[in-house]
Write a protein that holds these residues in place. Structure first.
Motif, PDB file in Angstrom:
ATOM      1  N   MET A  54      31.544  44.880  45.290  1.00  0.00           N
ATOM      2  CA  MET A  54      31.935  43.918  44.256  1.00  0.00           C
ATOM      3  C   MET A  54      33.436  43.672  44.275  1.00  0.00           C
ATOM      4  N   LEU A  55      34.206  44.755  44.444  1.00  0.00           N
ATOM      5  CA  LEU A  55      35.656  44.649  44.512  1.00  0.00           C
ATOM      6  C   LEU A  55      36.151  45.715  45.479  1.00  0.00           C
ATOM      7  N   GLN A  56      36.966  45.296  46.444  1.00  0.00           N
ATOM      8  CA  GLN A  56      37.513  46.234  47.419  1.00  0.00           C
ATOM      9  C   GLN A  56      39.016  46.326  47.225  1.00  0.00           C
ATOM     10  N   LEU A  57      39.524  47.540  47.159  1.00  0.00           N
ATOM     11  CA  LEU A  57      40.958  47.775  47.092  1.00  0.00           C
ATOM     12  C   LEU A  57      41.413  48.259  48.456  1.00  0.00           C
ATOM     13  N   ILE A  58      42.297  47.484  49.092  1.00  0.00           N
ATOM     14  CA  ILE A  58      42.743  47.777  50.452  1.00  0.00           C
ATOM     15  C   ILE A  58      44.253  47.960  50.423  1.00  0.00           C
ATOM     16  N   ASP A  59      44.716  49.138  50.768  1.00  0.00           N
ATOM     17  CA  ASP A  59      46.145  49.419  50.759  1.00  0.00           C
ATOM     18  C   ASP A  59      46.752  49.137  52.129  1.00  0.00           C
ATOM     19  N   HIS A  60      47.763  48.288  52.144  1.00  0.00           N
ATOM     20  CA  HIS A  60      48.481  47.899  53.354  1.00  0.00           C
ATOM     21  C   HIS A  60      49.839  48.602  53.377  1.00  0.00           C
ATOM     22  N   PRO A  61      50.509  48.608  54.531  1.00  0.00           N
ATOM     23  CA  PRO A  61      51.863  49.174  54.585  1.00  0.00           C
ATOM     24  C   PRO A  61      52.805  48.485  53.600  1.00  0.00           C
ATOM     25  N   ASP A  62      53.889  49.162  53.294  1.00  0.00           N
ATOM     26  CA  ASP A  62      54.921  48.661  52.387  1.00  0.00           C
ATOM     27  C   ASP A  62      54.447  48.605  50.943  1.00  0.00           C
ATOM     28  N   ALA A  63      53.507  49.475  50.600  1.00  0.00           N
ATOM     29  CA  ALA A  63      53.009  49.585  49.221  1.00  0.00           C
ATOM     30  C   ALA A  63      52.405  48.279  48.707  1.00  0.00           C
ATOM     31  N   ILE A  64      51.741  47.554  49.605  1.00  0.00           N
ATOM     32  CA  ILE A  64      51.040  46.321  49.240  1.00  0.00           C
ATOM     33  C   ILE A  64      49.556  46.630  49.111  1.00  0.00           C
ATOM     34  N   ARG A  65      48.981  46.210  48.023  1.00  0.00           N
ATOM     35  CA  ARG A  65      47.543  46.421  47.807  1.00  0.00           C
ATOM     36  C   ARG A  65      46.829  45.077  47.741  1.00  0.00           C
ATOM     37  N   GLU A  66      45.756  44.982  48.476  1.00  0.00           N
ATOM     38  CA  GLU A  66      44.894  43.794  48.439  1.00  0.00           C
ATOM     39  C   GLU A  66      43.705  44.071  47.526  1.00  0.00           C
ATOM     40  N   ILE A  67      43.497  43.204  46.557  1.00  0.00           N
ATOM     41  CA  ILE A  67      42.313  43.248  45.697  1.00  0.00           C
ATOM     42  C   ILE A  67      41.375  42.165  46.206  1.00  0.00           C
ATOM     43  N   ARG A  68      40.345  42.577  46.910  1.00  0.00           N
ATOM     44  CA  ARG A  68      39.450  41.622  47.569  1.00  0.00           C
ATOM     45  C   ARG A  68      38.147  41.484  46.776  1.00  0.00           C
ATOM     46  N   LEU A  69      37.867  40.266  46.337  1.00  0.00           N
ATOM     47  CA  LEU A  69      36.610  39.988  45.657  1.00  0.00           C
ATOM     48  C   LEU A  69      35.496  40.028  46.692  1.00  0.00           C
ATOM     49  N   ALA A  70      34.444  40.798  46.422  1.00  0.00           N
ATOM     50  CA  ALA A  70      33.385  41.002  47.412  1.00  0.00           C
ATOM     51  C   ALA A  70      32.023  41.016  46.739  1.00  0.00           C
ATOM     52  N   ARG A  71      31.771  39.994  45.949  1.00  0.00           N
ATOM     53  CA  ARG A  71      30.465  39.866  45.294  1.00  0.00           C
ATOM     54  C   ARG A  71      29.741  38.662  45.903  1.00  0.00           C
ATOM     55  N   ALA A  72      28.931  38.937  46.908  1.00  0.00           N
ATOM     56  CA  ALA A  72      28.209  37.867  47.596  1.00  0.00           C
ATOM     57  C   ALA A  72      27.237  37.171  46.627  1.00  0.00           C
ATOM     58  N   PRO A  73      26.955  35.880  46.855  1.00  0.00           N
ATOM     59  CA  PRO A  73      27.436  35.095  48.002  1.00  0.00           C
ATOM     60  C   PRO A  73      28.720  34.311  47.745  1.00  0.00           C
ATOM     61  N   VAL A  74      29.112  34.109  46.468  1.00  0.00           N
ATOM     62  CA  VAL A  74      30.235  33.191  46.199  1.00  0.00           C
ATOM     63  C   VAL A  74      31.303  33.805  45.300  1.00  0.00           C
ATOM     64  N   ASN A  75      31.285  35.121  45.135  1.00  0.00           N
ATOM     65  CA  ASN A  75      32.267  35.790  44.265  1.00  0.00           C
ATOM     66  C   ASN A  75      32.273  35.214  42.851  1.00  0.00           C
ATOM     67  N   ALA A  76      31.075  34.930  42.337  1.00  0.00           N
ATOM     68  CA  ALA A  76      30.971  34.458  40.962  1.00  0.00           C
ATOM     69  C   ALA A  76      31.368  35.577  40.006  1.00  0.00           C
ATOM     70  N   LEU A  77      32.081  35.198  38.955  1.00  0.00           N
ATOM     71  CA  LEU A  77      32.670  36.181  38.042  1.00  0.00           C
ATOM     72  C   LEU A  77      31.693  36.547  36.933  1.00  0.00           C
ATOM     73  N   ASP A  78      30.956  37.643  37.148  1.00  0.00           N
ATOM     74  CA  ASP A  78      30.091  38.164  36.094  1.00  0.00           C
ATOM     75  C   ASP A  78      30.891  39.186  35.282  1.00  0.00           C
ATOM     76  N   PRO A  79      30.352  39.683  34.177  1.00  0.00           N
ATOM     77  CA  PRO A  79      31.138  40.601  33.335  1.00  0.00           C
ATOM     78  C   PRO A  79      31.700  41.807  34.078  1.00  0.00           C
ATOM     79  N   ALA A  80      30.919  42.393  34.980  1.00  0.00           N
ATOM     80  CA  ALA A  80      31.391  43.587  35.692  1.00  0.00           C
ATOM     81  C   ALA A  80      32.553  43.268  36.620  1.00  0.00           C
ATOM     82  N   LEU A  81      32.456  42.158  37.341  1.00  0.00           N
ATOM     83  CA  LEU A  81      33.536  41.794  38.261  1.00  0.00           C
ATOM     84  C   LEU A  81      34.787  41.393  37.487  1.00  0.00           C
ATOM     85  N   ILE A  82      34.611  40.675  36.395  1.00  0.00           N
ATOM     86  CA  ILE A  82      35.751  40.290  35.561  1.00  0.00           C
ATOM     87  C   ILE A  82      36.512  41.533  35.095  1.00  0.00           C
ATOM     88  N   ARG A  83      35.786  42.501  34.589  1.00  0.00           N
ATOM     89  CA  ARG A  83      36.432  43.729  34.106  1.00  0.00           C
ATOM     90  C   ARG A  83      37.109  44.480  35.252  1.00  0.00           C
TER      91      ARG A  83
END
Length: 249
Positions: free
Chosen positions: A1-30
């Motif tokens: 549903m949500l992936q946290l990916i840490d990159h170099p230089d203290a950069i974090r990617e918050i990747r929406l991963a709720r197939a098929p279209v990353n629709a925002l349901d209550p759990a993903l919103i929170r």
């Protein structure tokens, strides 16, 4: 549903991963709200919000929200506007890596960020809330006005327009375009340039530049008004018609 990916230089990617279209349901919103709010305390220096190739986020998961009663819906609105408040008031830079289509809630997240890299090609972005029977509150209108100016913002929001990526970059709604596979790397590259600057000077100047957006979320959020309008006859009818059309496809 949500992936946290840490990159170099203290950069974090918050990747929406709720197939098929990353629709925002209550759990993903929170989950998005909590991820943005928690990042600075984790030592993160900059954030990237990303989605799936071809789709950043389709916006609210309307069927899941229509299934909720009034009491259950209020915390969802608090978390939904909490995402925008968390981005607007974030003490660290946030970049939107708009990996594809970005209507409604996806576009709103993006316009609160410091910078926007969008996938080039046949992708569209826009605050199309009016098309589905919703009103765009002042705090969201301000976020768009800051990017495109009052006249463009008025025309886009009142019509609920979805505009092509090329038009979005021309009017300043997004900052640059990239091939779909390059959107996240370019967003990270922009962040690295910012983070290479003298940190205190950069963050203090950023805070002054974003003070109007910060102030828009300093007081109570428009939750009661959003709730009342959601339950209006017009909005309910428009939403249910939308769901019926989606089911018939």
């Amino acid at each position: 549903m949500l992936q946290l990916i840490d990159h170099p230089d203290a950069i974090r990617e918050i990747r929406l991963a709720r197939a098929p279209v990353n629709a925002l349901d209550p759990a993903l919103i929170r989950a998005i709200r909590h991820a943005v709010e928690a990042a600075p305390a984790d030592g993160v220096a900059g954030l990237v919000l990303s989605g799936a190739p071809g789709m950043f986020s389709a916006g609210l998961d309307v069927p899941s929200l229509l299934a909720l009663d009034r009491e259950a819906l209020m915390p969802v609105w608090a978390d939904f506007f909490g995402i925008f408040a968390a981005i607007a008031r974030s003490p660290i830079p946030v970049v939107a890596a708009i990996t594809g289509h970005s209507p409604a809630g996806g576009a709103v997240m993006a316009i609160h960020c410091d910078y926007r890299v969008m996938a080039a090609g046949d992708f569209r972005i826009g605050l199309n809330e009016v098309q589905v029977g919703l009103v765009v509150p002042e705090c969201l209108q301000l976020a768009l006005r800051r990017l495109v100016g009052p006249r463009h913002a008025e025309q886009l929001m009142v019509a609920g327009a979805m505009i092509p990526a090329q038009r979005a970059v021309e009017i300043g709604m997004v900052d640059e375009l990239a091939a779909t596979d390059d959107v996240v790397p370019q967003a990270i590259g922009w962040l690295r340039q910012r983070l290479a600057l003298p940190r205190q000077a950069m963050l203090a100047t950023r805070a002054i530049a974003r003070a109007d957006l910060h102030a828009a979320y300093a007081g109570p959020m428009p939750l009661a008004d959003v709730q009342a309008r959601w339950w209006s006859d017009e909005t309910q009818a428009t939403m249910k018609a939308l769901v019926a059309r989606l089911k018939s496809r």
